[in-house]
Design a protein around this motif. Structure first.
Motif, PDB file in Angstrom:
ATOM      1  N   MET A   1       2.202  32.675 -12.207  1.00  0.00           N
ATOM      2  CA  MET A   1       1.307  31.866 -13.014  1.00  0.00           C
ATOM      3  C   MET A   1       0.122  32.683 -13.524  1.00  0.00           C
ATOM      4  N   LYS A   2       0.032  33.949 -13.206  1.00  0.00           N
ATOM      5  CA  LYS A   2      -1.068  34.798 -13.675  1.00  0.00           C
ATOM      6  C   LYS A   2      -1.043  34.895 -15.195  1.00  0.00           C
ATOM      7  N   ASN A   3      -2.230  35.179 -15.757  1.00  0.00           N
ATOM      8  CA  ASN A   3      -2.422  35.315 -17.202  1.00  0.00           C
ATOM      9  C   ASN A   3      -2.073  34.041 -17.949  1.00  0.00           C
ATOM     10  N   PHE A   4      -2.387  32.935 -17.363  1.00  0.00           N
ATOM     11  CA  PHE A   4      -2.127  31.679 -18.028  1.00  0.00           C
ATOM     12  C   PHE A   4      -3.454  31.130 -18.513  1.00  0.00           C
ATOM     13  N   GLU A   5      -3.514  30.778 -19.786  1.00  0.00           N
ATOM     14  CA  GLU A   5      -4.776  30.410 -20.409  1.00  0.00           C
ATOM     15  C   GLU A   5      -4.686  29.074 -21.143  1.00  0.00           C
ATOM     16  N   PRO A   6      -4.747  27.998 -20.410  1.00  0.00           N
ATOM     17  CA  PRO A   6      -4.760  26.689 -21.061  1.00  0.00           C
ATOM     18  C   PRO A   6      -6.130  26.388 -21.647  1.00  0.00           C
ATOM     19  N   VAL A   7      -6.200  25.360 -22.436  1.00  0.00           N
ATOM     20  CA  VAL A   7      -7.477  24.857 -22.947  1.00  0.00           C
ATOM     21  C   VAL A   7      -8.136  24.038 -21.837  1.00  0.00           C
ATOM     22  N   LEU A   8      -9.435  24.196 -21.687  1.00  0.00           N
ATOM     23  CA  LEU A   8     -10.209  23.392 -20.741  1.00  0.00           C
ATOM     24  C   LEU A   8     -10.745  22.176 -21.476  1.00  0.00           C
ATOM     25  N   ILE A   9     -10.366  20.979 -21.027  1.00  0.00           N
ATOM     26  CA  ILE A   9     -10.836  19.729 -21.627  1.00  0.00           C
ATOM     27  C   ILE A   9     -11.793  19.060 -20.635  1.00  0.00           C
ATOM     28  N   ILE A  10     -13.043  18.909 -21.047  1.00  0.00           N
ATOM     29  CA  ILE A  10     -14.078  18.295 -20.207  1.00  0.00           C
ATOM     30  C   ILE A  10     -14.325  16.888 -20.743  1.00  0.00           C
ATOM     31  N   ALA A  35     -18.851  23.155 -14.019  1.00  0.00           N
ATOM     32  CA  ALA A  35     -19.683  24.236 -14.559  1.00  0.00           C
ATOM     33  C   ALA A  35     -19.083  25.602 -14.225  1.00  0.00           C
ATOM     34  N   LYS A  36     -18.510  25.741 -13.036  1.00  0.00           N
ATOM     35  CA  LYS A  36     -17.866  26.996 -12.627  1.00  0.00           C
ATOM     36  C   LYS A  36     -16.649  27.280 -13.516  1.00  0.00           C
ATOM     37  N   LEU A  37     -15.849  26.252 -13.770  1.00  0.00           N
ATOM     38  CA  LEU A  37     -14.693  26.421 -14.646  1.00  0.00           C
ATOM     39  C   LEU A  37     -15.133  26.736 -16.075  1.00  0.00           C
ATOM     40  N   LEU A  38     -16.145  26.031 -16.543  1.00  0.00           N
ATOM     41  CA  LEU A  38     -16.652  26.265 -17.897  1.00  0.00           C
ATOM     42  C   LEU A  38     -17.140  27.709 -18.037  1.00  0.00           C
ATOM     43  N   ALA A  39     -17.864  28.202 -17.057  1.00  0.00           N
ATOM     44  CA  ALA A  39     -18.343  29.590 -17.096  1.00  0.00           C
ATOM     45  C   ALA A  39     -17.175  30.572 -17.118  1.00  0.00           C
ATOM     46  N   ALA A  40     -16.142  30.300 -16.326  1.00  0.00           N
ATOM     47  CA  ALA A  40     -14.966  31.178 -16.295  1.00  0.00           C
ATOM     48  C   ALA A  40     -14.261  31.184 -17.645  1.00  0.00           C
ATOM     49  N   TRP A  41     -14.120  30.019 -18.256  1.00  0.00           N
ATOM     50  CA  TRP A  41     -13.467  29.937 -19.574  1.00  0.00           C
ATOM     51  C   TRP A  41     -14.285  30.689 -20.610  1.00  0.00           C
ATOM     52  N   ARG A  42     -15.592  30.497 -20.581  1.00  0.00           N
ATOM     53  CA  ARG A  42     -16.448  31.167 -21.555  1.00  0.00           C
ATOM     54  C   ARG A  42     -16.420  32.681 -21.358  1.00  0.00           C
ATOM     55  N   GLN A  43     -16.386  33.123 -20.124  1.00  0.00           N
ATOM     56  CA  GLN A  43     -16.382  34.556 -19.828  1.00  0.00           C
ATOM     57  C   GLN A  43     -15.151  35.244 -20.405  1.00  0.00           C
ATOM     58  N   THR A  44     -14.024  34.538 -20.406  1.00  0.00           N
ATOM     59  CA  THR A  44     -12.783  35.138 -20.918  1.00  0.00           C
ATOM     60  C   THR A  44     -12.492  34.754 -22.373  1.00  0.00           C
ATOM     61  N   GLY A  45     -13.392  34.007 -22.997  1.00  0.00           N
ATOM     62  CA  GLY A  45     -13.169  33.586 -24.373  1.00  0.00           C
ATOM     63  C   GLY A  45     -12.140  32.482 -24.507  1.00  0.00           C
ATOM     64  N   GLY A  46     -11.896  31.757 -23.416  1.00  0.00           N
ATOM     65  CA  GLY A  46     -10.942  30.652 -23.449  1.00  0.00           C
ATOM     66  C   GLY A  46     -11.448  29.485 -24.287  1.00  0.00           C
ATOM     67  N   LEU A  47     -10.518  28.688 -24.769  1.00  0.00           N
ATOM     68  CA  LEU A  47     -10.874  27.534 -25.584  1.00  0.00           C
ATOM     69  C   LEU A  47     -11.341  26.382 -24.706  1.00  0.00           C
ATOM     70  N   VAL A  48     -12.398  25.706 -25.168  1.00  0.00           N
ATOM     71  CA  VAL A  48     -12.989  24.580 -24.446  1.00  0.00           C
ATOM     72  C   VAL A  48     -13.129  23.418 -25.410  1.00  0.00           C
ATOM     73  N   ILE A  49     -12.758  22.233 -24.921  1.00  0.00           N
ATOM     74  CA  ILE A  49     -12.943  20.997 -25.688  1.00  0.00           C
ATOM     75  C   ILE A  49     -13.832  20.073 -24.862  1.00  0.00           C
ATOM     76  N   HIS A  50     -14.895  19.595 -25.474  1.00  0.00           N
ATOM     77  CA  HIS A  50     -15.794  18.633 -24.842  1.00  0.00           C
ATOM     78  C   HIS A  50     -15.496  17.258 -25.437  1.00  0.00           C
ATOM     79  N   VAL A  51     -15.188  16.306 -24.580  1.00  0.00           N
ATOM     80  CA  VAL A  51     -14.877  14.947 -25.024  1.00  0.00           C
ATOM     81  C   VAL A  51     -16.072  14.054 -24.708  1.00  0.00           C
ATOM     82  N   ARG A  52     -16.502  13.300 -25.711  1.00  0.00           N
ATOM     83  CA  ARG A  52     -17.645  12.408 -25.552  1.00  0.00           C
ATOM     84  C   ARG A  52     -17.214  10.984 -25.873  1.00  0.00           C
TER      85      ARG A  52
END
Length: 184
Positions: A1-10, A35-52
């Motif tokens: 499962m290494k190198n797997f980069e899903p989108v983070l949906i908050i 916040a820890k997951l968000l920081a990890a995603w941002r550090q690697t340039g991963g995609l993040v979606i914020h749902v409001r």
């Protein structure tokens, strides 16, 4: 499962969620895990979606323009991070989320936020039904005490566990923050 980069949906991490009494919810560490997951995603340039959630009910803490509809300070979207607004628990309904993911050929999503048995569960069910490979982070979401249909008060831990059980294996895989970070 290494190198797997899903989108983070908050999901629904808005100031209005902070107005509920914390002694009636579980996972007090959920925000710090998100916040820890968000920081990890941002550090690697991963995609993040914020749902409001934007309520259709006048006077709701989530009514447009109310402070409760704003994102929590520590989880504010950055420029370039996608924001989805919804009016129902499910982030896929009438929001353009599915199209946004499909256009980018994204098949894997990680879902965190609130509440486990409402918006998180609804969103994860749709993700699974639409063919996305979904992961729900058990300690990156939380639930509140709830009275069941028979009138019995159920503790937030029980509500949370049942919601995760409803999802596990059929709609989503359930992981912890640490398990997910190790898998990336």
């Amino acid at each position: 499962m290494k190198n797997f980069e899903p989108v983070l949906i908050i999901v629904d991490m808005q100031k209005g969620m902070q107005s509920y009494k914390p002694d009636h919810r579980n996972n007090p560490q959920a925000e710090s895990n998100i916040a820890k997951l968000l920081a990890a995603w941002r550090q690697t340039g991963g995609l993040v979606i914020h749902v409001r959630h934007m309520s259709r009910t006048v006077g709701s803490v989530f009514w447009p323009g109310q402070i409760g509809a704003e994102f929590q300070d520590e989880l504010q979207p950055l420029n370039g991070e996608h924001v989805v607004e919804k009016n129902v628990p499910d982030a896929f309904i009438n929001s353009g989320l599915e199209r946004w993911l499909r256009v980018r050929n994204i098949n894997d999503v990680v879902i965190v936020g609130v509440s486990t048995n409402n918006s998180v569960e609804a969103t994860a069910r749709s993700a699974g039904n639409l063919g996305f490979k979904a992961i729900v982070v058990a300690d990156g979401t939380y639930a509140y005490d709830q009275v069941d249909y028979a009138g019995t008060l159920r503790d937030a831990d029980v509500v949370h566990a049942m919601a995760l059980s409803n999802l596990d294996g059929e709609y989503a895989m359930i992981m912890t923050t640490n398990e997910l970070l190790k898998a990336r």
